[in-house]
Design a protein around this motif. Structure first.
Motif, PDB file in Angstrom:
ATOM      1  N   MET A 101     -38.400-133.762  46.978  1.00  0.00           N
ATOM      2  CA  MET A 101     -37.452-133.196  47.953  1.00  0.00           C
ATOM      3  C   MET A 101     -38.197-132.315  48.943  1.00  0.00           C
ATOM      4  O   MET A 101     -39.092-131.557  48.561  1.00  0.00           O
ATOM      5  CB  MET A 101     -36.361-132.393  47.239  1.00  0.00           C
ATOM      6  N   GLU A 102     -37.821-132.419  50.219  1.00  0.00           N
ATOM      7  CA  GLU A 102     -38.588-131.725  51.261  1.00  0.00           C
ATOM      8  C   GLU A 102     -37.933-130.426  51.731  1.00  0.00           C
ATOM      9  O   GLU A 102     -38.612-129.529  52.206  1.00  0.00           O
ATOM     10  CB  GLU A 102     -38.810-132.675  52.444  1.00  0.00           C
ATOM     11  N   PHE A 160     -26.755-144.197  39.513  1.00  0.00           N
ATOM     12  CA  PHE A 160     -27.597-143.016  39.390  1.00  0.00           C
ATOM     13  C   PHE A 160     -28.680-142.989  40.479  1.00  0.00           C
ATOM     14  O   PHE A 160     -28.973-141.944  41.052  1.00  0.00           O
ATOM     15  CB  PHE A 160     -28.225-142.956  37.990  1.00  0.00           C
ATOM     16  N   ASN A 161     -29.241-144.157  40.775  1.00  0.00           N
ATOM     17  CA  ASN A 161     -30.256-144.228  41.838  1.00  0.00           C
ATOM     18  C   ASN A 161     -29.670-143.828  43.189  1.00  0.00           C
ATOM     19  O   ASN A 161     -30.371-143.262  44.031  1.00  0.00           O
ATOM     20  CB  ASN A 161     -30.843-145.641  41.952  1.00  0.00           C
ATOM     21  N   SER A 162     -28.399-144.146  43.408  1.00  0.00           N
ATOM     22  CA  SER A 162     -27.745-143.771  44.671  1.00  0.00           C
ATOM     23  C   SER A 162     -27.725-142.252  44.812  1.00  0.00           C
ATOM     24  O   SER A 162     -27.930-141.711  45.903  1.00  0.00           O
ATOM     25  CB  SER A 162     -26.315-144.313  44.725  1.00  0.00           C
ATOM     26  N   LEU A 163     -27.469-141.580  43.699  1.00  0.00           N
ATOM     27  CA  LEU A 163     -27.446-140.119  43.695  1.00  0.00           C
ATOM     28  C   LEU A 163     -28.842-139.551  43.994  1.00  0.00           C
ATOM     29  O   LEU A 163     -29.006-138.658  44.829  1.00  0.00           O
ATOM     30  CB  LEU A 163     -26.941-139.630  42.331  1.00  0.00           C
ATOM     31  N   VAL A 164     -29.856-140.101  43.313  1.00  0.00           N
ATOM     32  CA  VAL A 164     -31.232-139.609  43.499  1.00  0.00           C
ATOM     33  C   VAL A 164     -31.680-139.821  44.946  1.00  0.00           C
ATOM     34  O   VAL A 164     -32.230-138.913  45.588  1.00  0.00           O
ATOM     35  CB  VAL A 164     -32.196-140.313  42.518  1.00  0.00           C
ATOM     36  N   ARG A 195     -36.458-136.473  53.180  1.00  0.00           N
ATOM     37  CA  ARG A 195     -37.415-137.524  52.824  1.00  0.00           C
ATOM     38  C   ARG A 195     -37.084-138.786  53.625  1.00  0.00           C
ATOM     39  O   ARG A 195     -35.943-139.222  53.663  1.00  0.00           O
ATOM     40  CB  ARG A 195     -37.297-137.816  51.331  1.00  0.00           C
ATOM     41  N   ALA A 196     -38.085-139.375  54.246  1.00  0.00           N
ATOM     42  CA  ALA A 196     -37.844-140.554  55.095  1.00  0.00           C
ATOM     43  C   ALA A 196     -37.454-141.758  54.239  1.00  0.00           C
ATOM     44  O   ALA A 196     -38.082-142.022  53.217  1.00  0.00           O
ATOM     45  CB  ALA A 196     -39.097-140.879  55.901  1.00  0.00           C
ATOM     46  N   PRO A 197     -36.413-142.488  54.647  1.00  0.00           N
ATOM     47  CA  PRO A 197     -36.000-143.674  53.883  1.00  0.00           C
ATOM     48  C   PRO A 197     -36.979-144.829  54.088  1.00  0.00           C
ATOM     49  O   PRO A 197     -37.622-144.922  55.134  1.00  0.00           O
ATOM     50  CB  PRO A 197     -34.630-144.018  54.473  1.00  0.00           C
ATOM     51  N   ASN A 234     -24.514-144.501  52.512  1.00  0.00           N
ATOM     52  CA  ASN A 234     -24.965-143.099  52.413  1.00  0.00           C
ATOM     53  C   ASN A 234     -26.028-142.817  53.464  1.00  0.00           C
ATOM     54  O   ASN A 234     -25.999-141.786  54.138  1.00  0.00           O
ATOM     55  CB  ASN A 234     -25.544-142.812  51.023  1.00  0.00           C
ATOM     56  N   LEU A 235     -26.969-143.745  53.583  1.00  0.00           N
ATOM     57  CA  LEU A 235     -28.053-143.551  54.555  1.00  0.00           C
ATOM     58  C   LEU A 235     -27.488-143.459  55.974  1.00  0.00           C
ATOM     59  O   LEU A 235     -27.908-142.612  56.775  1.00  0.00           O
ATOM     60  CB  LEU A 235     -29.065-144.698  54.451  1.00  0.00           C
ATOM     61  N   MET A 236     -26.515-144.320  56.284  1.00  0.00           N
ATOM     62  CA  MET A 236     -25.898-144.273  57.613  1.00  0.00           C
ATOM     63  C   MET A 236     -25.263-142.906  57.860  1.00  0.00           C
ATOM     64  O   MET A 236     -25.374-142.342  58.950  1.00  0.00           O
ATOM     65  CB  MET A 236     -24.857-145.399  57.746  1.00  0.00           C
ATOM     66  N   SER A 237     -24.616-142.333  56.830  1.00  0.00           N
ATOM     67  CA  SER A 237     -23.986-141.010  56.960  1.00  0.00           C
ATOM     68  C   SER A 237     -25.029-139.924  57.203  1.00  0.00           C
ATOM     69  O   SER A 237     -24.789-138.980  57.953  1.00  0.00           O
ATOM     70  CB  SER A 237     -23.221-140.651  55.689  1.00  0.00           C
ATOM     71  N   ILE A 238     -26.169-140.064  56.537  1.00  0.00           N
ATOM     72  CA  ILE A 238     -27.232-139.058  56.662  1.00  0.00           C
ATOM     73  C   ILE A 238     -27.855-139.116  58.062  1.00  0.00           C
ATOM     74  O   ILE A 238     -28.198-138.092  58.639  1.00  0.00           O
ATOM     75  CB  ILE A 238     -28.294-139.279  55.559  1.00  0.00           C
TER      76      ILE A 238
END
Length: 198
Positions: free
Chosen positions: A18-19, A86-90, A99-101, A139-143
């Motif tokens: 985490m950054e 769980f991976n979605s949460l992490v 952190r860059a996707p 989620n990524l789109m929201s971020i």
């Protein structure tokens, strides 16, 4: 305890990536799902000083959102993202922290360039293999885009909603209250469906 020691030690390694600090806003009720959700968040926040929490009232209870310290990202989990989610949460924790996707730059630009308000909701089950890809893409789109929000909804926790909407299969995605799509969808396919191909 929600997480076993093996998962906890793996998680501790991920969380080191985490950054920046993130703020988890928790909206619990008094039901057993809420208790489990609070336990999960407590276990997460115990693993890193980068994870802060506060209790709020979100539109669904039980649910929690993962945000930057100074900005809501629109990423919400209604239910407890264990099992395949769980991976979605992490990933949400890492990406909200800055952190860059690992996603094609062209797709990232397309998401950032979307204009308008997009409120996505995805009905999932924790045993569904195709759900995480859809949840993680939205989620990524929201971020990436402040005009987009996404809520993952665990159908086992929100049975009434599933019955009222007559949802027969997961994942089922709603956009601004209307059914948008079902089944496995990549980020690219979601963007195409929204008419964004530039």
């Amino acid at each position: 305890m929600i997480l076993d020691d093996n998962i906890k030690s793996q998680l501790a390694e991920y969380i080191k990536l985490m950054e920046n600090d993130v703020l988890i806003k928790i909206s619990p009720g008094s039901d057993s799902a809420s208790k489990d959700m609070v336990s999960l968040i407590d276990e997460l926040s115990a693993l890193s000083e980068r994870i802060r929490t506060e209790q709020v009232k979100l539109s669904r209870t039980p649910s929690f959102s993962i945000n930057r310290m100074d900005e809501d990202t629109g990423v919400t989990f209604a239910g407890i993202p264990l099992g395949h989610e769980f991976n979605s949460l992490v990933l949400a924790l890492l990406q909200v922290s800055g952190r860059a996707p690992k996603v094609d730059e062209r797709l990232i630009e397309q998401v950032k360039n979307l204009k308008g308000e997009y409120h996505f909701e995805t009905y999932i089950s924790l045993s569904c293999h195709n759900c995480p890809e859809v949840v993680q893409a939205l989620n990524l789109m929201s971020i990436l885009n402040p005009g987009i929000t996404h809520t993952m909804i665990d159908g086992a926790v929100y049975k009434d909603e599933v019955e009222n909407k007559d949802i027969m299969a997961v994942p089922t995605v709603y956009l601004n209250g209307e059914e948008f799509g079902g089944g496995r969808m990549t980020l690219e396919e979601i963007l195409e469906k929204l008419g964004s191909t530039s």
